[in-house]
Design a protein around this motif. Structure first.
Motif, PDB file in Angstrom:
ATOM      1  N   ILE A 107     -28.787  -9.733 -12.467  1.00 46.47           N
ATOM      2  CA  ILE A 107     -28.745 -10.256 -10.956  1.00 46.47           C
ATOM      3  C   ILE A 107     -27.488 -10.564 -10.925  1.00 46.47           C
ATOM      4  O   ILE A 107     -26.745 -10.462  -9.943  1.00 46.47           O
ATOM      5  N   ARG A 108     -26.813 -11.685 -11.799  1.00 47.19           N
ATOM      6  CA  ARG A 108     -25.698 -11.947 -11.784  1.00 47.19           C
ATOM      7  C   ARG A 108     -24.533 -11.023 -11.811  1.00 47.19           C
ATOM      8  O   ARG A 108     -23.317 -11.012 -11.029  1.00 47.19           O
ATOM      9  N   SER A 109     -24.686  -9.824 -12.580  1.00 41.73           N
ATOM     10  CA  SER A 109     -23.692  -8.837 -12.707  1.00 41.73           C
ATOM     11  C   SER A 109     -23.696  -8.022 -11.444  1.00 41.73           C
ATOM     12  O   SER A 109     -22.627  -7.656 -10.866  1.00 41.73           O
ATOM     13  N   TYR A 110     -24.885  -7.825 -10.908  1.00 42.62           N
ATOM     14  CA  TYR A 110     -24.852  -7.128  -9.569  1.00 42.62           C
ATOM     15  C   TYR A 110     -24.161  -7.798  -8.492  1.00 42.62           C
ATOM     16  O   TYR A 110     -23.720  -7.270  -7.540  1.00 42.62           O
ATOM     17  N   LYS A 111     -24.556  -9.068  -8.463  1.00 38.65           N
ATOM     18  CA  LYS A 111     -23.804 -10.023  -7.100  1.00 38.65           C
ATOM     19  C   LYS A 111     -22.412  -9.947  -7.286  1.00 38.65           C
ATOM     20  O   LYS A 111     -21.799  -9.721  -6.294  1.00 38.65           O
ATOM     21  N   ALA A 112     -21.952 -10.329  -8.585  1.00 40.93           N
ATOM     22  CA  ALA A 112     -20.641 -10.174  -8.923  1.00 40.93           C
ATOM     23  C   ALA A 112     -20.058  -8.721  -8.213  1.00 40.93           C
ATOM     24  O   ALA A 112     -18.864  -8.802  -7.668  1.00 40.93           O
ATOM     25  N   PHE A 113     -20.753  -7.736  -8.457  1.00 39.43           N
ATOM     26  CA  PHE A 113     -20.113  -6.187  -8.426  1.00 39.43           C
ATOM     27  C   PHE A 113     -20.190  -6.101  -6.819  1.00 39.43           C
ATOM     28  O   PHE A 113     -19.214  -5.581  -6.287  1.00 39.43           O
ATOM     29  N   SER A 114     -21.240  -6.720  -6.273  1.00 36.69           N
ATOM     30  CA  SER A 114     -21.423  -6.376  -4.837  1.00 36.69           C
ATOM     31  C   SER A 114     -20.243  -7.091  -4.028  1.00 36.69           C
ATOM     32  O   SER A 114     -19.667  -6.757  -2.971  1.00 36.69           O
ATOM     33  N   LEU A 115     -19.880  -8.217  -4.471  1.00 35.32           N
ATOM     34  CA  LEU A 115     -18.825  -9.321  -3.866  1.00 35.32           C
ATOM     35  C   LEU A 115     -17.444  -8.434  -3.919  1.00 35.32           C
ATOM     36  O   LEU A 115     -16.683  -8.360  -3.070  1.00 35.32           O
ATOM     37  N   ILE A 116     -17.328  -7.905  -4.918  1.00 37.81           N
ATOM     38  CA  ILE A 116     -16.062  -6.980  -5.176  1.00 37.81           C
ATOM     39  C   ILE A 116     -16.025  -5.815  -4.311  1.00 37.81           C
ATOM     40  O   ILE A 116     -15.121  -5.564  -3.344  1.00 37.81           O
ATOM     41  N   ILE A 117     -17.334  -5.252  -4.148  1.00 35.60           N
ATOM     42  CA  ILE A 117     -17.166  -4.168  -3.181  1.00 35.60           C
ATOM     43  C   ILE A 117     -16.923  -4.219  -1.953  1.00 35.60           C
ATOM     44  O   ILE A 117     -16.509  -3.710  -0.986  1.00 35.60           O
ATOM     45  N   LYS A 118     -17.644  -5.520  -1.139  1.00 37.22           N
ATOM     46  CA  LYS A 118     -17.640  -6.097  -0.180  1.00 37.22           C
ATOM     47  C   LYS A 118     -16.299  -6.863   0.404  1.00 37.22           C
ATOM     48  O   LYS A 118     -15.994  -6.886   1.500  1.00 37.22           O
ATOM     49  N   SER A 119     -15.437  -7.032  -0.727  1.00 31.63           N
ATOM     50  CA  SER A 119     -14.228  -7.583  -0.549  1.00 31.63           C
ATOM     51  C   SER A 119     -13.204  -6.637   0.227  1.00 31.63           C
ATOM     52  O   SER A 119     -13.242  -5.343   0.012  1.00 31.63           O
ATOM     53  N   LYS A 120     -12.327  -7.224   0.885  1.00 29.17           N
ATOM     54  CA  LYS A 120     -11.503  -6.262   1.690  1.00 29.17           C
ATOM     55  C   LYS A 120     -10.222  -5.557   0.711  1.00 29.17           C
ATOM     56  O   LYS A 120      -9.875  -4.638   0.881  1.00 29.17           O
TER      57      LYS A 120
ATOM     58  N   LEU B 189     -23.634  -2.436 -16.186  1.00 36.15           N
ATOM     59  CA  LEU B 189     -24.302  -1.371 -16.905  1.00 36.15           C
ATOM     60  C   LEU B 189     -24.704  -1.894 -18.379  1.00 36.15           C
ATOM     61  O   LEU B 189     -25.941  -1.548 -18.792  1.00 36.15           O
ATOM     62  N   LYS B 190     -24.272  -3.261 -18.481  1.00 37.71           N
ATOM     63  CA  LYS B 190     -24.899  -3.814 -19.998  1.00 37.71           C
ATOM     64  C   LYS B 190     -26.110  -4.270 -20.157  1.00 37.71           C
ATOM     65  O   LYS B 190     -26.895  -4.122 -20.861  1.00 37.71           O
ATOM     66  N   PRO B 191     -26.747  -4.831 -18.938  1.00 35.28           N
ATOM     67  CA  PRO B 191     -28.292  -5.502 -19.083  1.00 35.28           C
ATOM     68  C   PRO B 191     -29.262  -4.433 -19.230  1.00 35.28           C
ATOM     69  O   PRO B 191     -29.970  -4.365 -20.151  1.00 35.28           O
ATOM     70  N   PRO B 192     -29.274  -3.352 -18.301  1.00 36.91           N
ATOM     71  CA  PRO B 192     -30.213  -2.405 -18.400  1.00 36.91           C
ATOM     72  C   PRO B 192     -29.986  -1.550 -19.533  1.00 36.91           C
ATOM     73  O   PRO B 192     -31.134  -1.277 -20.053  1.00 36.91           O
ATOM     74  N   THR B 193     -28.828  -1.497 -20.099  1.00 39.22           N
ATOM     75  CA  THR B 193     -28.762  -0.724 -21.164  1.00 39.22           C
ATOM     76  C   THR B 193     -29.606  -1.510 -22.645  1.00 39.22           C
ATOM     77  O   THR B 193     -30.033  -1.016 -23.388  1.00 39.22           O
ATOM     78  N   ALA B 194     -29.152  -2.785 -22.416  1.00 41.88           N
ATOM     79  CA  ALA B 194     -29.868  -3.729 -23.574  1.00 41.88           C
ATOM     80  C   ALA B 194     -31.524  -3.669 -23.473  1.00 41.88           C
ATOM     81  O   ALA B 194     -32.107  -3.621 -24.383  1.00 41.88           O
ATOM     82  N   VAL B 195     -32.004  -3.504 -22.189  1.00 42.79           N
ATOM     83  CA  VAL B 195     -33.328  -3.333 -22.028  1.00 42.79           C
ATOM     84  C   VAL B 195     -33.752  -2.253 -22.459  1.00 42.79           C
ATOM     85  O   VAL B 195     -34.937  -2.061 -23.314  1.00 42.79           O
TER      86      VAL B 195
END
Length: 155
Positions: A32-45, A60-66
Motif C-alpha cells: 500500500i505504501r509503495s503504491y501510494k508513493a508511486f502514484s504521487l510520483i506519477i501524478k506530479s508535474k 515490485l518488492k512486496p508482491p514478489t515477497a508474497v
C-alpha cells in the motif's frame, strides 16, 4: 508418529504460520505504501524517469515477497492434512485454496509492475519463477484437496 510428536509438530506449524501471516500483513502494508508513493510520483508535474523506475522497483518488492511466502504456507497445509482431526480437515482444504488465490493475486501484481517497468531481463527471470512456483502450488493444492476429500468421504 506418536500423539505427543504430532502435538509438537502442530504447535510448530502454528508458530510458523502466525509468523508468516504477520509477514504477509506487513507485506500488504508495504505494498500500500509503495503504491501510494508511486502514484504521487506519477501524478506530479515532474516526470523523472529515474524516480519512476525506482518507485516501480519498490512496488515490485512486496508482491514478489508474497509469491515466495506462499509455498511455505502450502507446505504447512500439506503437513496439516496428515495431522488434523477429521472435524477440521476441511479448513485445510480452504487454506490451500486461499494460499493459491493469494499467490495468483500477487503474481498479477508482479506482472503489471513488470510491464510498467519494461525490464526484459527482470521480467523473464520473475516470469520463470512465477511459472515454476505456480506449477508447484497448483500440484500441491490438488494433492491436498484429494487427501482431504478422501478423509471426508471415507466411511
Amino acid at each position: 508418529q506418536s500423539k505427543e510428536a504430532a502435538k509438537k509438530t502442530l504447535k510448530l506449524i502454528e508458530k510458523k504460520s502466525i509468523h508468516r501471516l504477520n509477514k504477509l500483513k506487513d507485506l500488504i502494508e508495504e505494498d500500500i505504501r509503495s503504491y501510494k508513493a508511486f502514484s504521487l510520483i506519477i501524478k506530479s508535474k515532474k516526470k523523472d524517469k529515474k524516480r519512476i523506475k525506482k518507485a516501480l522497483l519498490k512496488t515490485l518488492k512486496p508482491p514478489t515477497a508474497v509469491l515466495r511466502l506462499m509455498p511455505l504456507l502450502m507446505e504447512d497445509a500439506k503437513e496439516l492434512t496428515r495431522l488434523s482431526k477429521d472435524n477440521i480437515i476441511s479448513d485445510v482444504a480452504v487454506a490451500a485454496s486461499l494460499i493459491l488465490a493469494c499467490f495468483e493475486g500477487a503474481s498479477f501484481n508482479v506482472k503489471i509492475n513488470l510491464k510498467a517497468l519494461g525490464d526484459k531481463k527482470l521480467t523473464s527471470t520473475l516470469n520463470k519463477e512465477i511459472k515454476g512456483l505456480s506449477k508447484k502450488l497448483i500440484g500441491e493444492k490438488k494433492n491436498i484437496l484429494v487427501r482431504v476429500d478422501r478423509r471426508l468421504t471415507k466411511s
